[in-house]
Scaffold this motif. Sequence first.
Motif, PDB file in Angstrom:
ATOM      1  N   ARG A   1      33.033  30.399  36.762  1.00 33.32           N
ATOM      2  CA  ARG A   1      33.700  29.746  37.064  1.00 33.32           C
ATOM      3  C   ARG A   1      34.281  29.070  38.544  1.00 33.32           C
TER       4      ARG A   1
ATOM      5  N   LEU B   1      40.308  30.582  27.625  1.00 36.58           N
ATOM      6  CA  LEU B   1      39.933  31.586  29.560  1.00 36.58           C
ATOM      7  C   LEU B   1      39.389  33.599  28.418  1.00 36.58           C
TER       8      LEU B   1
ATOM      9  N   ASP C   1      43.604  31.453  24.593  1.00 37.62           N
ATOM     10  CA  ASP C   1      43.339  30.821  25.793  1.00 37.62           C
ATOM     11  C   ASP C   1      41.960  30.845  25.781  1.00 37.62           C
TER      12      ASP C   1
ATOM     13  N   VAL D   1      41.768  32.229  34.960  1.00 36.45           N
ATOM     14  CA  VAL D   1      40.811  33.393  34.211  1.00 36.45           C
ATOM     15  C   VAL D   1      41.833  35.037  34.050  1.00 36.45           C
TER      16      VAL D   1
END
Length: 328
Positions: free
Chosen positions: A195, A110, A108, A82
């Motif tokens: 996450r 994320l 990405d 992250v």
Amino acid sequence: MTGRAPPMRRRKVLLGAAGALAAAAGLGGVAAFRGHAAARGLATRTRTGLALGTVMALTLAHRDEAALEPALQAAFRAIRAVEAAASLFRADSALARLNRDGVLDAPDPLLLAPLRFALALAEASGGAFDPTVQPLWTLWAGAAARGERPGEAALREAVARVDWRRVSVGEDAIRLPPGMGLTLNGLVQGFAADRVMACLEAHGIRDAFIDTGEFGASGRHPDGTPWRLGLADPRPPHRIAEVIAPFTGFASTSGDYATSFSADHADHHIFDPRTGRSPKALSSVTVTAPTGLLADGLSTAAMVLGEAGGGLLIAGYDGCAARFTAKA
């Protein structure tokens, strides 16, 4: 909306029954914490690390001690992923590169996930939450470093570069207009909490208390009781004002005391995107929610909207609740 804040500023504090071993002093300290776990046939482990501008702490309990280390390693890998995608505390992150270059190809996932959430929340909040407030942070931080407040002309110029509707987001690329900058600091720690919890669940960890700058809890404390979370009193923030008990799910606090540009906390790191100044009505907002992303984003938006508007926004999301503290 919040811009980048200096690292190591903590907005919340834990009460004794909350997860970090250092917070177990109210129960007799670390030895007592571990003793409670052992009495129930549980092994515990806590690990801390610096990421996303704060100290993170993960406390796990499980009957199989061998399961703890792989879960912790995987959880911190998730945090680093992250950070690499969406942190402004790393000059090489995908988000930092986007701000520098104005375009990011093949972004990405994320970064895409929290950015899309941020833009949806911007729409739902009428722009009270706006991830494009980074120019305001740059302006205010620079002025504060000189012992000043931004001038009216500079403030108007920065506000003119804030508008979430001008961000172009696609699977192939993210694009920003010239002079615009993004920050996800208003929700990225909550996203990291999500996450981490997903990672722990995948490793079979059911009892956990996590602090990623925002808090999450699952299962129970090793002594068999529910987790509890102590909330900081904004005046002074080292004192606990309220306890959430039982605590499960996620919680986030936005407050005027985390990073202040004035001694009276009138100017701080959360900005009203419409004016470029800090909202005046509230000292803090704590939101509990089913996800860290939701808790984190809503607490920031509610600081800007105030108790009435923030309460109305939060009421539109299932499983969410808020605690408001008026400006002292």
